[in-house]
Design a protein around this motif. Structure first.
Motif, PDB file in Angstrom:
ATOM      1  N   GLU A 347       0.827  -1.207   0.000  1.00 19.28           N
ATOM      2  CA  GLU A 347       0.000   0.000   0.000  1.00 19.28           C
ATOM      3  C   GLU A 347       0.861   1.258   0.000  1.00 19.28           C
ATOM      4  OE1 GLU A 347      -3.777  -2.036   2.375  1.00 19.28           O
ATOM      5  OE2 GLU A 347      -2.270  -0.875   3.473  1.00 19.28           O
ATOM      6  N   ARG A 348       1.944   1.232   0.743  1.00 17.83           N
ATOM      7  CA  ARG A 348       2.826   2.397   0.790  1.00 17.83           C
ATOM      8  C   ARG A 348       3.432   2.676  -0.595  1.00 17.83           C
ATOM      9  NH1 ARG A 348       6.517   0.507   5.696  1.00 17.83           N
ATOM     10  NH2 ARG A 348       7.568   2.553   5.513  1.00 17.83           N
ATOM     11  N   GLN A 349       3.841   1.619  -1.290  1.00 14.11           N
ATOM     12  CA  GLN A 349       4.408   1.815  -2.622  1.00 14.11           C
ATOM     13  C   GLN A 349       3.358   2.328  -3.602  1.00 14.11           C
ATOM     14  OE1 GLN A 349       7.278  -1.007  -4.438  1.00 14.11           O
ATOM     15  NE2 GLN A 349       5.765  -1.214  -6.081  1.00 14.11           N
ATOM     16  N   SER A 350       2.145   1.779  -3.548  1.00 13.72           N
ATOM     17  CA  SER A 350       1.083   2.231  -4.454  1.00 13.72           C
ATOM     18  C   SER A 350       0.718   3.690  -4.182  1.00 13.72           C
ATOM     19  CB  SER A 350      -0.153   1.344  -4.300  1.00 13.72           C
ATOM     20  OG  SER A 350       0.115   0.033  -4.726  1.00 13.72           O
ATOM     21  N   TYR A 351       0.652   4.048  -2.922  1.00 13.48           N
ATOM     22  CA  TYR A 351       0.376   5.412  -2.468  1.00 13.48           C
ATOM     23  C   TYR A 351       1.360   6.380  -3.133  1.00 13.48           C
ATOM     24  CZ  TYR A 351      -0.451   8.580   1.723  1.00 13.48           C
ATOM     25  OH  TYR A 351      -0.751   9.575   2.617  1.00 13.48           O
ATOM     26  N   MET A 352       2.653   6.110  -3.009  1.00 12.05           N
ATOM     27  CA  MET A 352       3.633   7.029  -3.582  1.00 12.05           C
ATOM     28  C   MET A 352       3.654   6.959  -5.103  1.00 12.05           C
ATOM     29  SD  MET A 352       7.519   7.898  -2.486  1.00 12.05           S
ATOM     30  CE  MET A 352       8.468   9.131  -3.400  1.00 12.05           C
ATOM     31  N   THR A 353       3.355   5.798  -5.661  1.00 14.57           N
ATOM     32  CA  THR A 353       3.305   5.682  -7.122  1.00 14.57           C
ATOM     33  C   THR A 353       2.232   6.591  -7.700  1.00 14.57           C
ATOM     34  OG1 THR A 353       4.108   3.394  -7.063  1.00 14.57           O
ATOM     35  CG2 THR A 353       2.935   4.090  -9.044  1.00 14.57           C
ATOM     36  N   VAL A 384      11.705   7.578  -9.119  1.00 10.95           N
ATOM     37  CA  VAL A 384      10.278   7.836  -8.887  1.00 10.95           C
ATOM     38  C   VAL A 384      10.047   9.321  -8.643  1.00 10.95           C
ATOM     39  CG1 VAL A 384       8.310   7.309  -7.406  1.00 10.95           C
ATOM     40  CG2 VAL A 384       9.914   5.492  -8.038  1.00 10.95           C
ATOM     41  N   ILE A 385      10.920   9.944  -7.866  1.00 10.97           N
ATOM     42  CA  ILE A 385      10.817  11.385  -7.659  1.00 10.97           C
ATOM     43  C   ILE A 385      10.904  12.117  -8.997  1.00 10.97           C
ATOM     44  CG2 ILE A 385      11.987  13.404  -6.681  1.00 10.97           C
ATOM     45  CD1 ILE A 385      12.804  11.588  -4.320  1.00 10.97           C
ATOM     46  N   ALA A 386      11.773  11.648  -9.890  1.00  7.85           N
ATOM     47  CA  ALA A 386      11.924  12.282 -11.199  1.00  7.85           C
ATOM     48  C   ALA A 386      10.637  12.231 -12.009  1.00  7.85           C
ATOM     49  CB  ALA A 386      13.061  11.625 -11.975  1.00  7.85           C
ATOM     50  N   VAL A 387       9.845  11.177 -11.846  1.00  9.69           N
ATOM     51  CA  VAL A 387       8.544  11.101 -12.520  1.00  9.69           C
ATOM     52  C   VAL A 387       7.666  12.251 -12.056  1.00  9.69           C
ATOM     53  CG1 VAL A 387       6.417   9.749 -12.694  1.00  9.69           C
ATOM     54  CG2 VAL A 387       8.629   8.615 -12.932  1.00  9.69           C
ATOM     55  N   ASP A 388       7.624  12.482 -10.742  1.00  6.43           N
ATOM     56  CA  ASP A 388       6.814  13.556 -10.176  1.00  6.43           C
ATOM     57  C   ASP A 388       7.297  14.923 -10.647  1.00  6.43           C
ATOM     58  OD1 ASP A 388       4.847  14.404  -7.844  1.00  6.43           O
ATOM     59  OD2 ASP A 388       6.666  15.605  -7.583  1.00  6.43           O
TER      60      ASP A 388
END
Length: 610
Positions: A347-353, A384-388
């Protein structure tokens, strides 16, 4: 306070329950007595940072509200919301600087209560401006901002919209730097209330003194050295509507006041803002909360069912509203400590995704001094931050939004960011078909969470996901553009039944669509031709101001219910893909509303081969 969080009742564990309870809330502060505090602290203004475009990218940082509002053992030992103190803010600022600053996290945002004592009695200066509680913030707000800046970080502060009742002072309170103006001269004579809690009098901006009051607040924040303001309880939104709760003029006044204050200040709006006013939010602010609070007001910071999972339903409608200068805010990112957060690793990974592909601001509400190793790995994943933070458009669903979903967006280099989600309560496989993105053949796949190149995949990638699990990929096409044939919904050769009818549509191909698909209305698209039997990825262009389901089937099949995400309004068209079995030769594809209301259909796009 973030959104209605400020005085949320404990035990409101469902979204609908929280909404109903919040509609009955009366702020404790409205019954309190304002504490008069000497006029502004005699401090010189802090030097403004180098001028940059506010919100060129989604901001990153930390906010105090999640821990303030939680019943997690030990967080609020001196009563509800008592966590908010100068000492705790500075402790989190120091942790942010040492652990997360290098990854782009820079804002330290102080949420609701900084001007209230632990009994929620508010303090105002002689000009009706909020002033820090001397117990919570004994050094004052400028000293706190100075410490934050000394760490190379930016400081954020909070206010509810309107003139707080405690600042009114029977209408006799003078306005700073506005000779002859008092609080009676800035509000409506009937003292109508505003904001999500009716805790303030509505400001009448037709009065010349009104802007002066907002100017005085903005100047105070600039003089203290703040770089960010969360303006809360804003409407239309915050579960409020009607003239009393229309705060567009307030937001415009704040933008004007900030521009005159001599310091760049990011203006963020909260909460559950009305999407029909998206153009106003974008015109006057740098970000807007699209949803209710993420916090559960329970013995963890959040729970999956409480409102984390709501964002998959609510984010698509806003996908085309965000961009440089203003972003869709999905609320705090509480993924740093599983025990405190109340979430599984999946859930934590999906949340940040979801936050990353939606280009939401990434601000955690966790205790940064107690991050677990998995939480650190999530919050510091540079890919992942770079996606944001990238310039690519906000992602949206490319499939229907049932339990298994695929989201994606095209990047400037021709690659695609693709996320797979299993929102179901049991494990399931999810497949991304290259045809959903308009190409076919081979493509290289990079796993962003695991920082690994997975090699070449032909036509699709499938992942087995745990309950509430996700994967995040960069897909680089190596094949060819997919050859397709389009079929317009309004074509005279199609069959319409029930209420279905052709209507004009400026956003649609051919300027028309088929609508009125409700309670039995059907659209059957005829003469869909393919060369061989197979399962085809059929793109459906549609218009729907809210999320709606429709039964989709080919030929004489039974079909399946497909939930299409909102396109944001009834004048915007978007596309999702469905998998349909077609036979060699001529086929029909039917959209059946059943007993409900279906989206309007613009056209379908069918691959010429599987």
């Amino acid at each position: 306070m973030r959104s209605s969080s400020f005085f949320a009742m404990p035990g409101a564990t469902s979204r609908s329950g929280r909404r109903a309870m919040r509609s009955l809330l009366v702020l404790a502060l409205t019954a309190g007595v304002a504490t008069a505090v000497p006029a502004a602290q005699a401090d010189m203004p802090t030097a403004a940072p180098a001028a940059t475009e506010p919100a060129a990218k989604p901001y990153m940082g930390w906010s105090s509200w999640s821990m303030q509002s939680s019943k997690y053992p030990g967080l609020n030992p001196d009563g509800d919301y008592s966590y908010l103190t100068e000492a705790n803010v500075l402790k989190q600022a120091d942790a942010l600087a040492s652990k997360l600053k290098a990854y782009g996290y820079e804002y330290v945002n102080i949420d609701a209560g900084w001007w209230m004592d632990k009994n929620w009695k508010s303090g105002f200066d002689q000009y009706g401006r909020q002033t820090p509680d001397p117990v919570r913030f004994p050094s004052g707000m400028k000293a706190v901002a100075d410490h934050i800046h000394s760490k190379g970080l930016k400081a954020g502060i909070y206010l509810p919209v309107g003139l707080e009742k405690g600042a009114y002072g029977e209408g006799k309170t003078p306005i700073w730097n506005a000779e002859g103006c008092t609080t009676a001269d800035i509000v409506y004579s009937d003292l109508r209330t505003t904001n999500g809690w009716d805790s303030a009098y509505k400001i009448d901006f037709s009065k010349s003194c009104a802007q002066k009051y907002i100017d005085s607040q903005a100047q105070q924040f600039a003089d203290w050295g703040y770089d960010f303001l969360k303006l809360d309880g804003v409407g239309p939104g915050s579960f409020r509507s009607g003239d009393n709760y229309n705060n567009v003029a307030d937001v415009a006044a704040w933008q004007k006041a900030i521009a005159a204050a001599g310091r760049p200040i990011h203006l963020e709006l909260s909460w559950s803002l009305d999407i029909n006013y998206a153009a106003d939010w974008k015109k006057y602010s740098n970000g807007w909360r699209i949803d209710t609070d993420i916090e559960c007001y329970c013995n963890t910071l959040v729970t999956w069912e409480n409102s984390v999972d709501d964002r998959w339903d609510d984010a698509p409608a806003w996908s085309n509203k965000a961009g440089p200068g203003g972003w869709n805010d999905l609320d705090a990112l509480d993924v740093g400590n599983g025990e405190m957060d109340g979430l599984t690793k999946a859930e934590r990974q999906s949340y940040m995704t979801l936050w990353a592909i939606s280009k939401s601001p990434l601000y955690t509400g966790d205790d940064l001094t107690k991050l677990d190793s998995y939480g650190v790995s999530l919050l510091t994943n540079k890919e992942v931050i770079a996606v944001d933070q990238s310039a690519s458009p906000v992602a949206r669903p490319v499939t229907s939004v049932n339990d298994q979903q695929v989201w994606g967006t095209k990047n400037a280099d021709g690659s695609y960011t693709v996320a797979l989600f299993n929102l179901g309560d049991s494990p399931a496989s999810v497949t991304a078909h290259w045809a959903s993105f308009g190409f076919t053949g081979n493509a290289s796949v990079r796993d962003l969470w695991n920082k690994a190149n997975l090699g070449t995949y032909k036509n699709k990638i499938t992942a087995a996901l745990p309950a509430h699990g996700s994967r995040l990929f960069t897909i680089k096409p190596g094949g060819s553009t997919l050859a397709t044939t389009s079929y317009e919904a309004e074509d005279g050769a199609n069959t319409l039944s029930g209420n279905a009818s052709v209507a004009g549509c400026d956003a649609c191909s051919g300027g028309k669509k088929v609508g009125n698909l409700y309670t039995g209305g059907k659209l059957q698209i005829n003469n869909v031709t393919v060369k061989k039997d197979g399962i085809y990825t059929v793109k459906v262009a549609y218009v729907s101001g809210d999320a709606r389901s429709v039964n989709v089937f080919s030929n004489s099949g039974n079909g399946s219910s497909q939930k299409f995400p909102s396109t944001g309004d009834w004048g915007t068209a978007e596309t999702v893909s469905v998998q349909l079995a077609l036979k060699a030769g001529t086929n029909t594809i039917t959209f059946d509303s059943g007993s409900g209301y279906a989206p309007d259909i613009d056209k379908i796009v069918v691959p010429q081969s599987v």
